[in-house]
Design a protein around this motif. Structure first.
Motif, PDB file in Angstrom:
ATOM      1  N   ASN A 142       0.868  -1.167   0.000  1.00  0.00           N
ATOM      2  CA  ASN A 142       0.000   0.000   0.000  1.00  0.00           C
ATOM      3  C   ASN A 142       0.916   1.232   0.000  1.00  0.00           C
ATOM      4  O   ASN A 142       1.949   1.232   0.667  1.00  0.00           O
ATOM      5  N   THR A 143       0.522   2.267  -0.715  1.00  0.00           N
ATOM      6  CA  THR A 143       1.361   3.450  -0.786  1.00  0.00           C
ATOM      7  C   THR A 143       1.451   4.162   0.565  1.00  0.00           C
ATOM      8  O   THR A 143       2.412   4.888   0.822  1.00  0.00           O
ATOM      9  N   LYS A 144       0.471   3.950   1.451  1.00  0.00           N
ATOM     10  CA  LYS A 144       0.490   4.586   2.770  1.00  0.00           C
ATOM     11  C   LYS A 144       1.411   3.883   3.755  1.00  0.00           C
ATOM     12  O   LYS A 144       1.644   4.384   4.849  1.00  0.00           O
ATOM     13  N   ASN A 145       1.929   2.715   3.391  1.00  0.00           N
ATOM     14  CA  ASN A 145       2.769   1.954   4.309  1.00  0.00           C
ATOM     15  C   ASN A 145       4.167   2.548   4.489  1.00  0.00           C
ATOM     16  O   ASN A 145       4.867   2.150   5.407  1.00  0.00           O
ATOM     17  N   SER A 146       4.569   3.450   3.620  1.00  0.00           N
ATOM     18  CA  SER A 146       5.917   4.006   3.745  1.00  0.00           C
ATOM     19  C   SER A 146       5.894   5.513   3.549  1.00  0.00           C
ATOM     20  O   SER A 146       5.011   6.071   2.895  1.00  0.00           O
ATOM     21  N   ARG A 147       6.888   6.135   4.126  1.00  0.00           N
ATOM     22  CA  ARG A 147       7.090   7.576   3.968  1.00  0.00           C
ATOM     23  C   ARG A 147       8.472   7.780   3.403  1.00  0.00           C
ATOM     24  O   ARG A 147       9.418   7.088   3.772  1.00  0.00           O
ATOM     25  N   GLY A 148       8.606   8.759   2.524  1.00  0.00           N
ATOM     26  CA  GLY A 148       9.844   9.052   1.823  1.00  0.00           C
ATOM     27  C   GLY A 148      11.004   9.242   2.715  1.00  0.00           C
ATOM     28  O   GLY A 148      12.115   9.068   2.567  1.00  0.00           O
TER      29      GLY A 148
END
Length: 154
Positions: free
Chosen positions: A148-154
């Protein structure tokens, strides 16, 4: 039709490795707690330890969303009068044992005060760095951040 209940001898446990670098702590802990309990399996049985053995690497590089790294507080009591203590995730991550942030987040998502929950929590291994000592178990790598794109932060 009878309900099928798995017996402890019939359980096949897997070993999985999760890279926590850049992963959001709460989402990571929820995923790990589900894998430890075995709720991801179609034959889930609540009273049997059928979860996987989970290895988390790079635990010191987890992230929090918003300002939680500095503003969030963890409280505990020493048992003595006036013994309330507090700390922040920033102090833990910059301190001596940064893997405790992930360990405690997962522990708080498991059932409370039960022998089964303690057994399931013992199947979690968290390492601050990138290497671990469980290569002999041939763990499979789970790409948590791409789920999921929300699982990580840059």
């Amino acid at each position: 039709m009878k309900t099928y209940s798995v017996k402890p001898a019939d359980v096949e446990k897997k070993w999985v490795v999760i890279d926590a670098e850049g992963a959001v702590v709460g989402r990571l802990a929820a995923y790990i707690a589900t894998r430890l309990r075995g709720k991801h399996r179609p034959d889930y049985t609540p009273h049997v330890d059928m979860g996987d053995n989970v290895i988390v690497v790079n635990a010191e590089k987890v992230v929090f969303t918003g300002r939680k790294r500095d503003d969030k507080r963890y409280y505990w009591h020493t048992g003595h009068p006036g013994g309330i203590k507090e700390t922040s995730p920033a102090k833990l991550l910059d301190g001596r044992f940064p893997e405790r942030v992930v360990e405690k987040a997962v522990l708080r998502m498991l059932p409370k005060d039960s022998p089964l929950a303690r057994k399931q929590f013992s199947n979690l291994r968290v390492y601050a760095g990138a290497d671990h000592k469980h290569e002999a178990q041939q763990p499979e790598v789970v790409d948590f951040k791409s789920m999921n794109t929300k699982n990580s932060r840059g």
